[in-house]
Design a protein around this motif. Structure first.
Motif, PDB file in Angstrom:
ATOM      1  N   VAL A   4       0.854  -1.191   0.000  1.00 40.77           N
ATOM      2  CA  VAL A   4       0.000   0.000   0.000  1.00 40.77           C
ATOM      3  C   VAL A   4       0.885   1.235   0.000  1.00 40.77           C
ATOM      4  N   LEU A   5       0.626   2.130  -0.928  1.00 46.52           N
ATOM      5  CA  LEU A   5       1.298   3.427  -0.952  1.00 46.52           C
ATOM      6  C   LEU A   5       0.377   4.440  -0.295  1.00 46.52           C
ATOM      7  N   SER A   6       0.865   5.082   0.748  1.00 50.83           N
ATOM      8  CA  SER A   6       0.105   6.096   1.475  1.00 50.83           C
ATOM      9  C   SER A   6       0.668   7.465   1.083  1.00 50.83           C
ATOM     10  N   VAL A   7      -0.144   8.257   0.393  1.00 52.96           N
ATOM     11  CA  VAL A   7       0.315   9.521  -0.192  1.00 52.96           C
ATOM     12  C   VAL A   7      -0.315  10.702   0.539  1.00 52.96           C
ATOM     13  N   LEU A  19      -0.061  12.880   9.541  1.00 46.97           N
ATOM     14  CA  LEU A  19      -0.098  12.107  10.783  1.00 46.97           C
ATOM     15  C   LEU A  19      -1.257  11.117  10.780  1.00 46.97           C
ATOM     16  N   LEU A  20      -2.397  11.541  10.248  1.00 42.70           N
ATOM     17  CA  LEU A  20      -3.550  10.647  10.159  1.00 42.70           C
ATOM     18  C   LEU A  20      -3.241   9.472   9.231  1.00 42.70           C
ATOM     19  N   LEU A  21      -2.584   9.738   8.120  1.00 45.05           N
ATOM     20  CA  LEU A  21      -2.207   8.667   7.201  1.00 45.05           C
ATOM     21  C   LEU A  21      -1.243   7.676   7.858  1.00 45.05           C
ATOM     22  N   ARG A  22      -0.312   8.173   8.648  1.00 41.74           N
ATOM     23  CA  ARG A  22       0.605   7.276   9.346  1.00 41.74           C
ATOM     24  C   ARG A  22      -0.156   6.429  10.378  1.00 41.74           C
ATOM     25  N   HIS A  23      -1.100   7.048  11.044  1.00 42.39           N
ATOM     26  CA  HIS A  23      -1.955   6.338  12.006  1.00 42.39           C
ATOM     27  C   HIS A  23      -2.707   5.201  11.301  1.00 42.39           C
ATOM     28  N   LEU A  24      -3.309   5.500  10.172  1.00 45.06           N
ATOM     29  CA  LEU A  24      -4.030   4.479   9.415  1.00 45.06           C
ATOM     30  C   LEU A  24      -3.067   3.449   8.820  1.00 45.06           C
ATOM     31  N   GLY A  25      -1.872   3.888   8.489  1.00 46.42           N
ATOM     32  CA  GLY A  25      -0.851   2.966   7.985  1.00 46.42           C
ATOM     33  C   GLY A  25      -0.495   1.900   9.011  1.00 46.42           C
ATOM     34  N   ARG A  26      -0.429   2.291  10.279  1.00 47.67           N
ATOM     35  CA  ARG A  26      -0.158   1.309  11.336  1.00 47.67           C
ATOM     36  C   ARG A  26      -1.289   0.281  11.404  1.00 47.67           C
ATOM     37  N   HIS A  27      -2.517   0.741  11.225  1.00 45.05           N
ATOM     38  CA  HIS A  27      -3.684  -0.155  11.209  1.00 45.05           C
ATOM     39  C   HIS A  27      -3.568  -1.141  10.046  1.00 45.05           C
ATOM     40  N   VAL A  72      -3.564   4.822  -0.727  1.00 42.37           N
ATOM     41  CA  VAL A  72      -4.359   5.689   0.136  1.00 42.37           C
ATOM     42  C   VAL A  72      -3.916   7.108  -0.191  1.00 42.37           C
ATOM     43  N   VAL A  73      -4.847   7.940  -0.608  1.00 39.18           N
ATOM     44  CA  VAL A  73      -4.530   9.319  -0.969  1.00 39.18           C
ATOM     45  C   VAL A  73      -5.188  10.235   0.059  1.00 39.18           C
ATOM     46  N   GLY A  74      -4.361  10.978   0.774  1.00 41.77           N
ATOM     47  CA  GLY A  74      -4.871  11.904   1.782  1.00 41.77           C
ATOM     48  C   GLY A  74      -4.511  13.324   1.429  1.00 41.77           C
ATOM     49  N   THR A  75      -5.458  14.222   1.639  1.00 40.20           N
ATOM     50  CA  THR A  75      -5.235  15.627   1.309  1.00 40.20           C
ATOM     51  C   THR A  75      -6.020  16.539   2.235  1.00 40.20           C
ATOM     52  N   PRO A  76      -5.445  17.672   2.577  1.00 45.08           N
ATOM     53  CA  PRO A  76      -6.275  18.701   3.193  1.00 45.08           C
ATOM     54  C   PRO A  76      -7.134  19.318   2.092  1.00 45.08           C
ATOM     55  N   LEU A 106      -8.966  10.061   1.172  1.00 44.62           N
ATOM     56  CA  LEU A 106      -9.238  10.660   2.478  1.00 44.62           C
ATOM     57  C   LEU A 106      -8.982  12.157   2.388  1.00 44.62           C
ATOM     58  N   ALA A 107      -9.742  12.915   3.161  1.00 44.08           N
ATOM     59  CA  ALA A 107      -9.531  14.368   3.188  1.00 44.08           C
ATOM     60  C   ALA A 107      -9.709  14.876   4.606  1.00 44.08           C
ATOM     61  N   THR A 108      -9.029  15.962   4.897  1.00 44.13           N
ATOM     62  CA  THR A 108      -9.175  16.644   6.181  1.00 44.13           C
ATOM     63  C   THR A 108      -9.506  18.103   5.896  1.00 44.13           C
TER      64      THR A 108
END
Length: 185
Positions: A4-7, A19-27, A72-76, A106-108
């Motif tokens: 899984v690539l977490s971006v 930080l949220l992506l890293r948290h979900l990455g641990r999961h 996993v793509v995360g963005t503000p 994912l978005a924040t």
């Protein structure tokens, strides 16, 4: 299981999104997936803004996308859309960089007024890049993410449950594609 690539598309060094992506990455790691993190802000600005497709850092980033079965793509959310930094990277990837991949958007953001940014701004781009399966994403309010002085992250209980659910759905979709031999290698 799957790679899984977490971006993280956040330009901020103290990003709640990252930080949220890293948290979900641990999961996801606890579920047996290999998780690789990519903070787009660490890529050279001159390569991103100058559209330097051949820059070694951009080539390495593209290789990470190619290697992953899931992304996993995360963005503000800024101005009701995903970040310009994320857009800069996506524009430099091959047109079908997400072909055969399972994707979790994912978005924040600071306001529920931006909750539709995933479906109306980010999802169409991910789809146009060939994603095989885009699972339902999740928008997290900034106020539901707390970062302690030591950098540890906590998520409001209701939000934590929702994030665990979408992450589990992503993991299950990855597992199903992987088991069926549909994952791109």
């Amino acid at each position: 299981m799957a790679t899984v690539l977490s971006v993280s598309g956040s330009p901020s060094a103290s990003s709640r999104t990252a930080l949220l992506l890293r948290h979900l990455g641990r999961h996801l790691t606890a579920q047996g997936h290999e998780v690789i993190h990519l903070d787009v802000r660490t890529l050279p600005p001159e390569a991103l803004l100058g559209a330097d497709f051949g820059h070694p850092a951009i080539v390495r980033a593209a290789a990470l996308f190619e290697r992953a079965e899931g992304v996993v793509v995360g963005t503000p959310v800024y101005k009701a859309a995903y970040s310009g930094l994320l857009k800069s990277l996506l524009d430099l990837l091959p047109q079908y960089a997400l072909t055969g991949k399972t994707v979790l958007p994912l978005a924040t953001g600071g306001s529920t007024a931006h909750v539709l940014a995933i479906d109306y701004a980010l999802r169409p781009v991910l789809s146009s890049m060939g994603a095989a399966h885009i699972v339902p994403g999740w928008f997290t309010l900034d106020k539901d993410i707390t970062v302690a002085d030591d950098g540890t992250l906590s998520v409001a209980p209701g939000t934590a449950e929702a994030l665990a659910q979408v992450t589990d759905q992503f993991s299950a979709a990855l597992g199903a594609r992987f088991a069926a031999g549909l994952a791109v290698t």
